[in-house]
Motif scaffolding. Structure first.
Motif, mmCIF file in Angstrom:
data_model
loop_
_atom_site.group_PDB
_atom_site.id
_atom_site.type_symbol
_atom_site.label_atom_id
_atom_site.label_comp_id
_atom_site.label_asym_id
_atom_site.label_seq_id
_atom_site.Cartn_x
_atom_site.Cartn_y
_atom_site.Cartn_z
ATOM 1 N N ASP A 22 26.438 72.508 66.536
ATOM 2 C CA ASP A 22 27.575 72.493 67.076
ATOM 3 C C ASP A 22 28.780 71.995 65.476
ATOM 4 O O ASP A 22 28.985 72.207 64.914
ATOM 5 C CB ASP A 22 27.991 71.496 68.081
ATOM 6 N N ALA A 61 31.088 73.922 63.493
ATOM 7 C CA ALA A 61 32.044 72.766 63.071
ATOM 8 C C ALA A 61 32.726 72.857 61.285
ATOM 9 O O ALA A 61 33.712 73.239 61.444
ATOM 10 C CB ALA A 61 31.736 70.988 63.064
ATOM 11 N N LYS A 119 34.278 76.812 61.517
ATOM 12 C CA LYS A 119 35.683 76.415 62.109
ATOM 13 C C LYS A 119 36.966 76.191 60.491
ATOM 14 O O LYS A 119 37.806 76.150 60.641
ATOM 15 C CB LYS A 119 35.653 75.155 63.520
ATOM 16 N N ASP A 120 36.410 74.327 60.268
ATOM 17 C CA ASP A 120 37.006 73.989 59.359
ATOM 18 C C ASP A 120 36.879 75.166 57.615
ATOM 19 O O ASP A 120 37.916 74.748 56.851
ATOM 20 C CB ASP A 120 35.593 73.485 58.510
#
Length: 109
Positions: free
Chosen positions: A54, A58, A61-62
Motif C-alpha cells: 500500500d 501511494a 499515485k502521488d
C-alpha cells in the motif's frame, strides 16, 4: 513478498524513482515503448514485503499524474494519404499501469 511492475511515462520516472529511494524501496528501471502513442515509457520493478504494498502504491499515485497531450493521428492504411489532413486530437497520458505479482522466493547473489 510481492513484485510490483509499474509502467509510467518517462516524464514521471525520475521523480518516481527518487520517491522510491526516499521510501527505502529498491527499484529496477527498464526502458520500454508504449504501443498506442509509440513513445518511450519506463517500466519499474519493485520487490517489497506484503505489508509495504500500500505504501508503494501511494508513492506511485502521488508521483504519476495524468495529463492531456495533443497527438497527430496516424494516416489511414490503404487510403489516399494525399487528401488526408491529420487533425491533432487530445489524449490522456501519464498515470501508471501497475501489476502486482506474488513472489514465491527471492535470492540475491
Amino acid at each position: 513478498m510481492k513484485l510490483i511492475i509499474a509502467v509510467v511515462q518517462d516524464k514521471d520516472s525520475n521523480r518516481l524513482i527518487t520517491a522510491f529511494s526516499g521510501g527505502n524501496f529498491q527499484t529496477t528501471k527498464l526502458a520500454t515503448t508504449g504501443g498506442f502513442l509509440k513513445e518511450g515509457n519506463t517500466t519499474l520493478m519493485i520487490g517489497c514485503e506484503d505489508e509495504h504494498v500500500d505504501e508503494a502504491l501511494a508513492i506511485i499515485k502521488d508521483n504519476c499524474s495524468q495529463r492531456e497531450q495533443m497527438v497527430a493521428p496516424i494516416s489511414p492504411m490503404g487510403g489516399n494519404a494525399d487528401s488526408y489532413i491529420p487533425k491533432p486530437v487530445k489524449v490522456e497520458v501519464g498515470g501508471a499501469t501497475v501489476f502486482i505479482l506474488p513472489i514465491e522466493s527471492f535470492f540475491r547473489f
